[in-house]
Every structure is written in structure tokens, then in C-alpha cells.
Design an enzyme around this catalytic site. Structure first.
Site, PDB file in Angstrom:
ATOM      1  N   ASP A   1     110.260 -69.093   4.153  1.00 49.87           N
ATOM      2  CA  ASP A   1     110.226 -70.390   3.735  1.00 49.87           C
ATOM      3  C   ASP A   1     110.779 -71.222   1.952  1.00 49.87           C
ATOM      4  OD1 ASP A   1     109.109 -72.153   4.486  1.00 49.87           O
ATOM      5  OD2 ASP A   1     109.937 -73.461   4.550  1.00 49.87           O
TER       6      ASP A   1
ATOM      7  N   VAL B   1     108.230 -66.245  -3.042  1.00 51.59           N
ATOM      8  CA  VAL B   1     109.433 -65.544  -2.248  1.00 51.59           C
ATOM      9  C   VAL B   1     109.379 -66.063  -1.316  1.00 51.59           C
ATOM     10  CG1 VAL B   1     108.811 -63.203  -3.122  1.00 51.59           C
ATOM     11  CG2 VAL B   1     107.184 -63.823  -1.071  1.00 51.59           C
TER      12      VAL B   1
ATOM     13  N   GLU C   1     101.265 -61.811  10.365  1.00 51.51           N
ATOM     14  CA  GLU C   1     101.618 -62.655  10.003  1.00 51.51           C
ATOM     15  C   GLU C   1     102.882 -62.770   8.116  1.00 51.51           C
ATOM     16  OE1 GLU C   1     101.748 -65.898   8.894  1.00 51.51           O
ATOM     17  OE2 GLU C   1      99.602 -66.445   7.595  1.00 51.51           O
ATOM     18  N   ASP C   2     102.967 -63.490   7.833  1.00 50.16           N
ATOM     19  CA  ASP C   2     104.157 -62.907   7.038  1.00 50.16           C
ATOM     20  C   ASP C   2     103.742 -63.198   5.535  1.00 50.16           C
ATOM     21  OD1 ASP C   2     102.699 -65.640   6.400  1.00 50.16           O
ATOM     22  OD2 ASP C   2     104.981 -66.803   6.610  1.00 50.16           O
TER      23      ASP C   2
ATOM     24  N   ASP D   1      98.280 -65.072   0.890  1.00 49.63           N
ATOM     25  CA  ASP D   1      98.108 -65.615  -0.018  1.00 49.63           C
ATOM     26  C   ASP D   1      97.004 -66.331  -0.542  1.00 49.63           C
ATOM     27  OD1 ASP D   1      98.723 -66.834  -2.986  1.00 49.63           O
ATOM     28  OD2 ASP D   1      99.908 -68.323  -1.795  1.00 49.63           O
TER      29      ASP D   1
HETATM   30  P1  5GP Z   1      97.222 -68.594   2.546  1.00 54.06           P
HETATM   31  O1  5GP Z   1      96.339 -69.281   3.140  1.00 54.06           O
HETATM   32  O2  5GP Z   1      96.779 -66.929   3.098  1.00 54.06           O
HETATM   33  O3  5GP Z   1      97.106 -68.897   0.636  1.00 54.06           O
HETATM   34  O4  5GP Z   1      98.613 -68.919   2.465  1.00 54.06           O
HETATM   35  C1  5GP Z   1      99.037 -68.604   3.062  1.00 54.06           C
HETATM   36  C2  5GP Z   1     100.456 -68.837   3.719  1.00 54.06           C
HETATM   37  O5  5GP Z   1     100.797 -69.549   2.359  1.00 54.06           O
HETATM   38  C3  5GP Z   1     101.925 -67.943   3.898  1.00 54.06           C
HETATM   39  O6  5GP Z   1     101.610 -68.140   5.431  1.00 54.06           O
HETATM   40  C4  5GP Z   1     102.897 -69.256   3.724  1.00 54.06           C
HETATM   41  O7  5GP Z   1     103.883 -69.533   4.704  1.00 54.06           O
HETATM   42  C5  5GP Z   1     102.190 -69.338   2.460  1.00 54.06           C
HETATM   43  N1  5GP Z   1     103.227 -68.980   1.361  1.00 54.06           N
HETATM   44  C6  5GP Z   1     102.174 -68.536   0.099  1.00 54.06           C
HETATM   45  N2  5GP Z   1     102.491 -68.033  -0.215  1.00 54.06           N
HETATM   46  C7  5GP Z   1     104.370 -67.954  -0.789  1.00 54.06           C
HETATM   47  C8  5GP Z   1     105.359 -67.542  -0.904  1.00 54.06           C
HETATM   48  O8  5GP Z   1     106.090 -66.827  -2.280  1.00 54.06           O
HETATM   49  N3  5GP Z   1     106.666 -67.634  -0.464  1.00 54.06           N
HETATM   50  C9  5GP Z   1     106.568 -69.361   1.186  1.00 54.06           C
HETATM   51  N4  5GP Z   1     107.744 -69.210   1.271  1.00 54.06           N
HETATM   52  N5  5GP Z   1     105.810 -68.928   1.296  1.00 54.06           N
HETATM   53  C10 5GP Z   1     103.941 -68.846   0.715  1.00 54.06           C
END
Ligand code: 5GP
Length: 170
Positions: free
Chosen positions: A155, A149, A95-96, A99
Site C-alpha cells: 500500500d 512499489v 512476507e510481502d 527492504d
Molecule cells: P524492512 O523491515 O525489510 O525494512 O521493511 C519491510 C516493510 O516495509 C514491508 O513489510 C513493507 O510494509 C514496507 N515497505 C518496504 N518497502 C516498501 C515499498 O516499496 N512499498 C511498500 N508499499 N511498502 C514497503
């Protein structure tokens, strides 16, 4: 919007990918591994990692949407499912960014229900201050702050994914 600063350079990213590829090569030596990239953000991490793996490896990709507010039920909408059956396979989710952790938590539950032999997670960037300890990340690239970021697959409205470094928008 412009990139206001480089948070993590291309060189730092390349070194980290090598380090993590070594760990993965060591861990799965002599075993099969299915690497699952989560689209779209992880496509660059997966391709950089792929070139350094010395394993019997298969690549697959998945795209999901989490239903916010339904964390406890772990509901996800599958936008694109896997092509391969992961039953009894060693699985590495790539995963990228982590968050809130909701996406990975839901995804892990979903993949666990398909009875793989094992599941590990590699997440390139982890927002440490935000991240709840929902799940264990087995390999994490960099801990970063809460700012938004872009680059290295990430993106803003579909743009900036191609940058070879991680940047902050202003
Ligand atoms: P989570 O479910 O962990 O809250 O969110 C993860 C997803 O939110 C990531 O796969 C990504 O698509 C998006 N995301 C969260 N933080 C960032 C950020 O700083 N930059 C970007 N471009 N996407 C983010």
C-alpha cells in the site's frame, strides 16, 4: 498519486506463485505445514499461494511493528499474535517485501523462541540493492530496485493493495 508504470505484471506474478507453490509442495510432501502471513501486506500472496498448496496446511496471521534502531535486540511489538502454538511445527513465514530486512530478522528471532521444528521464509519481492544479508530468504519471488512499489498487497497510505500487479507511484 498515480501508478506511473507496471513493474511486474499479473501474469508474471501468477507464474511465479505457481513455481514457488510447486517447490513448497515438493519440500513439505507428507508433512504438516503452518503458513504464517504477515499482515497486512502478505494477505494476497497467502491467498494466491494457498489455492495451490497440496499439503496438510494450517494458516495463521500475525501483525508486528519493529523498533527501528534496536536491530541487535530483535525487539518487535506484536500487534496481532498467532492463534496457534507452533512448537514442533514446520513454519513458513510469508512476507510481502524485504527492504532492510529488519522486520523479517526480528520476526524470525521471535518465532524461533517458540521452538518450531523448522522455519522457512517466502518473500514475494526483495529490494536487492537495499537488502542487507541479515537472514536467508528460502523462496523469493522477484528481485526489484529501490523504488517505492505498490499493489499485490502493498500500500501507500492504505491504498492500492488490491492491484493484481506491482506498480510504481509517481
Ligand atoms: P524492512 O523491515 O525489510 O525494512 O521493511 C519491510 C516493510 O516495509 C514491508 O513489510 C513493507 O510494509 C514496507 N515497505 C518496504 N518497502 C516498501 C515499498 O516499496 N512499498 C511498500 N508499499 N511498502 C514497503
Amino acid at each position: 498519486m498515480k501508478i506511473s508504470k507496471t513493474l511486474i505484471s499479473q501474469e508474471e506474478i501468477e507464474n511465479k506463485i505457481s513455481e514457488i507453490a510447486n517447490q513448497i509442495n515438493h519440500k513439505y510432501k507428507g508433512q504438516e505445514l503452518v503458513v504464517i502471513g504477515i499482515l497486512k501486506g502478505a494477505f494476497i500472496v497467502v491467498s494466491d499461494l494457498a489455492k495451490q498448496l497440496e499439503l496438510d496446511v494450517t494458516f495463521d496471521f500475525m501483525s508486528i511493528k519493529s523498533y527501528y534502531g534496536s536491530e541487535s535486540t530483535g525487539q518487535v511489538k506484536i500487534v496481532k499474535d498467532l492463534e496457534y502454538d507452533i512448537t514442533d511445527k514446520n513454519v513458513l513465514i510469508v512476507e510481502d517485501i524485504y527492504d532492510t530486512g529488519l522486520t523479517l530478522n526480528n520476526l524470525k528471532k521471535l518465532l524461533q523462541s517458540r521452538n518450531p521444528k523448522s522455519i522457512e521464509i517466502f518473500c514475494m519481492f526483495v529490494k536487492k540493492e537495499v537488502a542487507k544479508d541479515l537472514i536467508e530468504i528460502n523462496y523469493s519471488g522477484f528481485e526489484i530496485g529501490p523504488e517505492f512499489v505498490v499493489g499485490y498487497g502493498l500500500d501507500y497510505n492504505g491504498k492500492h493493495r488490491e492491484l493484481p500487479y506491482l506498480g510504481v507511484l509517481s
